[in-house]
Design a protein around this motif. Structure first.
Motif, short mmCIF file in Angstrom:
data_model
loop_
_atom_site.label_atom_id
_atom_site.label_comp_id
_atom_site.label_asym_id
_atom_site.label_seq_id
_atom_site.Cartn_x
_atom_site.Cartn_y
_atom_site.Cartn_z
N UNK A 100 2.58 -5.16 0.78
CA UNK A 100 3.71 -6.05 1.04
C UNK A 100 4.53 -6.31 -0.22
N UNK A 101 3.95 -6.01 -1.39
CA UNK A 101 4.60 -6.22 -2.68
C UNK A 101 5.07 -7.65 -2.88
N UNK A 102 4.30 -8.58 -2.35
CA UNK A 102 4.61 -9.99 -2.51
C UNK A 102 5.49 -10.56 -1.42
N UNK A 103 5.91 -9.73 -0.47
CA UNK A 103 6.70 -10.21 0.64
C UNK A 103 5.82 -10.80 1.74
N UNK B 147 0.83 -8.85 -6.58
CA UNK B 147 2.11 -8.16 -6.77
C UNK B 147 2.84 -8.66 -8.01
N UNK B 148 2.52 -9.90 -8.43
CA UNK B 148 3.14 -10.45 -9.63
C UNK B 148 2.61 -9.78 -10.89
N UNK C 23 2.71 -4.19 -16.49
CA UNK C 23 1.61 -5.12 -16.22
C UNK C 23 1.87 -6.43 -16.94
N UNK C 24 1.87 -7.53 -16.18
CA UNK C 24 2.09 -8.85 -16.75
C UNK C 24 1.10 -9.86 -16.16
N UNK C 25 0.82 -10.94 -16.88
CA UNK C 25 -0.12 -11.96 -16.38
C UNK C 25 0.40 -12.62 -15.10
N UNK C 26 -0.52 -12.99 -14.24
CA UNK C 26 -0.16 -13.68 -13.00
C UNK C 26 -1.31 -14.60 -12.59
N UNK D 269 -1.26 -2.94 -5.90
CA UNK D 269 -2.25 -2.00 -6.41
C UNK D 269 -3.45 -2.68 -7.06
N UNK D 270 -3.30 -3.95 -7.45
CA UNK D 270 -4.40 -4.64 -8.11
C UNK D 270 -5.31 -5.38 -7.13
#
Length: 243
Positions: free
Chosen positions: A156-159, A188-189, A198-201, A82-83
């Motif tokens: 893909x949500x990181x896949x 996705x992270x 929501x977390x830093x990536x 989404x980001x």
């Protein structure tokens, strides 16, 4: 949880705050050069997205800004999460609209901003409407506006990066503009991998060399879709090998 709350409060608050600017953007002189007009409109989404990324605490590394050509292009990106859109709005030095599902048109203020940004709403359940949306996108490109598409059709949500559908890439062929592949890794992270918190990536954006229109019309669109996907995947593989 604190970052998620801050993100939601800022997002909604800034949208309301932006209403006077939105009104001004709608009244811009239509005789203004397209590039100048789009740059003015882009300033608010850019500021909004840049602050959102700061709230997430994420770092964004962009490579390949030098590959951005003048004039309208179709940006073709993989779709992690989404980001993706906020990251692109905050990081790409070229204004753009994007293809969005028609349901977003019901969202107040956001949908109005998307309209002035020359986004295209598409109803994939209605074939006739979808065809007209593609025609609208071609017209926007011919008028000088750039458009982002996500040909995987879903996150893909990181896949692994999914197969690219060829339909949206026809925008570039029919409008006579280049395709600029963009690889996105790490969004996705921020959200999808964190139980919707929501977390830093660390986010990486790779802007790849454009595929000129002459090469697009010379090949089948399914082959072009596969080529663009391969370019994006290889842009990350080269970095992994180099490191």
């Amino acid at each position: 949880m604190i970052r998620l709350i801050a993100f939601l409060v800022y997002m909604m608050g800034y949208l309301v705050y932006s209403l006077p600017t939105l009104t001004k953007m709608k009244k811009l002189n239509p005789e203004m050069p397209v590039s100048e007009r789009d740059q003015l409109i882009h300033q608010t989404p850019n500021k909004w997205s840049s602050t959102i990324m700061k709230i997430t605490g994420s770092t964004v590394e962009v490579k390949g800004q030098e590959f951005l050509p003048d004039g309208p292009v179709v940006f073709v990106c993989n779709h992690e999460g989404d980001f993706d859109i906020p990251v692109l709005l905050a990081s790409i030095n070229k204004p753009f609209g994007f293809i969005s599902k028609v349901e977003v048109k019901k969202a107040p203020i956001i949908s109005s901003w998307m309209e002035v940004m020359n986004c295209v709403f598409i109803d994939r359940k209605d074939r006739r409407s979808a065809v007209q949306s593609i025609r609208d996108g071609v017209e926007k490109l011919k008028n000088g506006h750039s458009i982002v598409i996500f040909p995987e059709g879903t996150r893909s949500k990181g896949g692994p990066i999914g197969e690219f559908k060829a339909g949206g890439l026809r925008l570039a062929k029919d409008a006579g503009v280049p395709i600029v592949p963009i690889g996105i890794k790490g969004t996705a992270d921020i959200f999808e991998k964190n139980n919707r918190l929501v977390r830093p990536a660390n986010v990486q954006i790779n802007i790849c060399q454009p595929i000129e229109h002459e090469k697009i019309v010379a090949k089948d669109m399914k082959d072009i879709a596969a080529d663009v996907r391969k370019i994006i995947i290889e842009s990350f593989e080269k970095e992994r090998i180099a490191s």
